[in-house]
Design a protein around this motif. Sequence first.
Motif, mmCIF file in Angstrom:
data_model
loop_
_atom_site.group_PDB
_atom_site.id
_atom_site.type_symbol
_atom_site.label_atom_id
_atom_site.label_comp_id
_atom_site.label_asym_id
_atom_site.label_seq_id
_atom_site.Cartn_x
_atom_site.Cartn_y
_atom_site.Cartn_z
ATOM 1 N N GLU A 17 14.314 0.250 0.518
ATOM 2 C CA GLU A 17 14.813 -1.127 0.437
ATOM 3 C C GLU A 17 13.751 -2.123 0.865
ATOM 4 N N SER A 18 12.933 -1.767 1.863
ATOM 5 C CA SER A 18 11.847 -2.656 2.268
ATOM 6 C C SER A 18 10.795 -2.780 1.175
ATOM 7 N N LEU A 19 10.536 -1.672 0.476
ATOM 8 C CA LEU A 19 9.536 -1.711 -0.585
ATOM 9 C C LEU A 19 9.988 -2.563 -1.761
ATOM 10 N N VAL A 20 11.260 -2.494 -2.116
ATOM 11 C CA VAL A 20 11.747 -3.244 -3.270
ATOM 12 C C VAL A 20 11.858 -4.736 -2.977
ATOM 13 N N SER A 21 11.804 -5.107 -1.712
ATOM 14 C CA SER A 21 11.867 -6.531 -1.363
ATOM 15 C C SER A 21 10.612 -7.281 -1.779
ATOM 16 N N LYS A 31 0.821 -1.210 0.000
ATOM 17 C CA LYS A 31 0.000 0.000 0.000
ATOM 18 C C LYS A 31 0.855 1.259 0.000
ATOM 19 N N LEU A 32 2.002 1.217 0.669
ATOM 20 C CA LEU A 32 2.862 2.395 0.687
ATOM 21 C C LEU A 32 3.478 2.631 -0.682
ATOM 22 N N ALA A 33 3.910 1.568 -1.359
ATOM 23 C CA ALA A 33 4.514 1.726 -2.690
ATOM 24 C C ALA A 33 3.504 2.239 -3.706
ATOM 25 N N SER A 34 2.241 1.856 -3.570
ATOM 26 C CA SER A 34 1.210 2.301 -4.504
ATOM 27 C C SER A 34 0.666 3.684 -4.167
ATOM 28 N N GLU A 35 1.058 4.246 -3.031
ATOM 29 C CA GLU A 35 0.609 5.588 -2.659
ATOM 30 C C GLU A 35 1.300 6.630 -3.541
ATOM 31 N N ARG A 36 0.511 7.512 -4.108
ATOM 32 C CA ARG A 36 1.062 8.495 -5.029
ATOM 33 C C ARG A 36 2.054 9.413 -4.342
ATOM 34 N N TRP A 37 3.160 9.684 -4.986
ATOM 35 C CA TRP A 37 4.227 10.561 -4.539
ATOM 36 C C TRP A 37 5.034 10.002 -3.383
ATOM 37 N N ALA A 38 4.749 8.787 -2.918
ATOM 38 C CA ALA A 38 5.466 8.267 -1.751
ATOM 39 C C ALA A 38 6.950 8.091 -2.059
ATOM 40 N N ILE A 39 7.279 7.388 -3.155
ATOM 41 C CA ILE A 39 8.685 7.125 -3.481
ATOM 42 C C ILE A 39 9.396 8.423 -3.846
ATOM 43 N N ASP A 40 8.733 9.276 -4.597
ATOM 44 C CA ASP A 40 9.344 10.533 -5.024
ATOM 45 C C ASP A 40 9.711 11.405 -3.828
ATOM 46 N N ARG A 41 8.837 11.478 -2.836
ATOM 47 C CA ARG A 41 9.104 12.333 -1.678
ATOM 48 C C ARG A 41 10.119 11.721 -0.729
ATOM 49 N N GLN A 74 5.985 -7.482 -6.182
ATOM 50 C CA GLN A 74 4.903 -6.720 -6.805
ATOM 51 C C GLN A 74 5.203 -5.226 -6.872
ATOM 52 N N ASN A 75 6.156 -4.762 -6.077
ATOM 53 C CA ASN A 75 6.498 -3.343 -6.086
ATOM 54 C C ASN A 75 7.571 -2.988 -7.107
ATOM 55 N N ARG A 76 8.242 -3.988 -7.688
ATOM 56 C CA ARG A 76 9.363 -3.695 -8.583
ATOM 57 C C ARG A 76 8.969 -2.890 -9.814
ATOM 58 N N PRO A 77 7.831 -3.160 -10.469
ATOM 59 C CA PRO A 77 7.464 -2.298 -11.613
ATOM 60 C C PRO A 77 7.291 -0.833 -11.237
ATOM 61 N N LEU A 78 6.804 -0.558 -10.035
ATOM 62 C CA LEU A 78 6.651 0.831 -9.594
ATOM 63 C C LEU A 78 8.000 1.486 -9.324
ATOM 64 N N LEU A 79 8.942 0.711 -8.793
ATOM 65 C CA LEU A 79 10.249 1.266 -8.440
ATOM 66 C C LEU A 79 11.190 1.356 -9.633
ATOM 67 N N LEU A 80 10.940 0.582 -10.699
ATOM 68 C CA LEU A 80 11.806 0.648 -11.877
ATOM 69 C C LEU A 80 11.779 2.022 -12.527
ATOM 70 N N ALA A 81 10.693 2.762 -12.343
ATOM 71 C CA ALA A 81 10.610 4.107 -12.909
ATOM 72 C C ALA A 81 11.615 5.062 -12.264
ATOM 73 N N PHE A 82 12.138 4.708 -11.104
ATOM 74 C CA PHE A 82 13.089 5.557 -10.383
ATOM 75 C C PHE A 82 14.501 4.964 -10.418
ATOM 76 N N GLU A 83 14.768 4.103 -11.391
ATOM 77 C CA GLU A 83 16.066 3.433 -11.442
ATOM 78 C C GLU A 83 17.201 4.430 -11.634
ATOM 79 N N ASN A 84 17.005 5.441 -12.475
ATOM 80 C CA ASN A 84 18.052 6.444 -12.695
ATOM 81 C C ASN A 84 18.323 7.253 -11.430
ATOM 82 N N ALA A 85 17.265 7.570 -10.683
ATOM 83 C CA ALA A 85 17.447 8.319 -9.435
ATOM 84 C C ALA A 85 18.213 7.480 -8.418
ATOM 85 N N GLU A 135 18.184 -5.783 -6.545
ATOM 86 C CA GLU A 135 16.852 -6.396 -6.499
ATOM 87 C C GLU A 135 16.031 -6.044 -7.730
ATOM 88 N N LEU A 136 16.206 -4.818 -8.239
ATOM 89 C CA LEU A 136 15.424 -4.403 -9.399
ATOM 90 C C LEU A 136 15.902 -5.070 -10.689
#
Length: 456
Positions: free
Chosen positions: A400-404, A367-377, A407-418, A439-440
């Motif tokens: 690191e907990s989110l990427v474990s 739920k935290l990974a799917s929350e809008r702006w959570a990773i960005d902030r 199901q969260n990896r597609p959301l976190l791949l958008a921030f791979e460059n960051a 992990e990604l």
Amino acid sequence: MQKREQGKSGGASGGSAGPPAKRGRPFGSTSNSAALAAVADTAAPSTLFGPSLHVHSSFADQNSKRIVLALQSGLKSELTWALNTLTLLSFKEKDDMRRDSTPLTKIPGLLDAVLQVIDDWRDIAVPKDLVKAPRVRTLGANAFVTGFGNEYDALGSNGNLPHPGLGSGSSHSEASPNVYKPRTSEWWANEDGLFNLDEEGRAERQQGAVAASNVIRNFSFMPENEVIMAQHRHCLETMFQCIEDYVTEDEELVTNALETIVNLAPLLDLRIFSSSKPSYIKITEKRAVQAIMGILGSSVKAWHCAAAELLGRLIINPDNEPFLLPFVSQIHKRLVDLLSFPALDAQAAAVGALYNLAEVNMDCRLKLASERWAIDRLLKVIKTPHPIPEICRKASMILESLVSEPQNRPLLLAFENAFAEILFTDARYSDTFARILYELTARPNRVASARGVWGM
């Protein structure tokens, strides 16, 4: 509720414009609050009160019964003396070590007596309606000589009695054979007292409640009092009721109650509200969490920062999880909003709470990974960076907990460059983001192939 005016003897009430509460120092200790500043001349010899506000423990031992009786008496002079004395006895600087101090909560009846001062104000804090609803009169209903006998039966006893000013259509109604007989407790609730309080009396009750809440707050800073207070149902119910009515209640009273609960949170078990201990206000676990959520969404920065810190401490206890998890989506949304605040203390409180929530279970991480702006902030807190390195470290650990979770990896791949940028520019968190990138980019079926090769 009657608010205290600026410049009166009660001092200015706290709020969004006032300074935040200082840890270890009572609210109003630097102001001109008459309920906390003046000490009665006959309270004790002046030699007991030095300039550093040190009070000998022998004074508390010799006068403990008098303090309790003064609080229970309700007399203005006695109540003022008791609250002033307790304010001095409970005052302790952060580095003040009193080996001879007396745990004030261990004095029989003292904690309940202080809480009763707050309860007395809470009973009259809500303004009454200008017009009272008609109430069935049962006094002397079976007698013939009181005026409430046959005449009462003629009018009926179903509550539809004529009431001046309410526009009753008819003065007679159908009689009912069943006469309602209220209990004594209901008589107290329905009838006005013989000695109604005027505006000055209400203001004095309010000042006394704020002073009592300040004493309770001071108690919670003493380690020897924490266990007793965290297991005292009356104390917790009164504090949660104060923060529940934060919209209409005195701001300083809400602040003191909230800080008290935050101090007791590591030892707090919400199941106490359904235990067999005596209850005074009937606060439930769900109602307590809803009160915290209300404070979390308030407009006062000091309040929602304290509420975020409170949630982060409560979730550490596994027994509190069943009561907090139904609200986790709302908690995540509000905490992510706090991350966008320019105030550094709001960001620190939000990161600390999210760090503990992310360690609870998989559902919280999803739920935290799917929350809008959570990773960005969270990345913004690290890149800015936050002045406290521990906050940045916790933000990276949350990622690191989110990427474990696969199901969260597609959301976190958008921030791979960051992630790669932080990996090569900040050596303090390079190990954490190296694990995140691994992990990604690692194949999701690497474990299955290993089992096939080695026969696992």
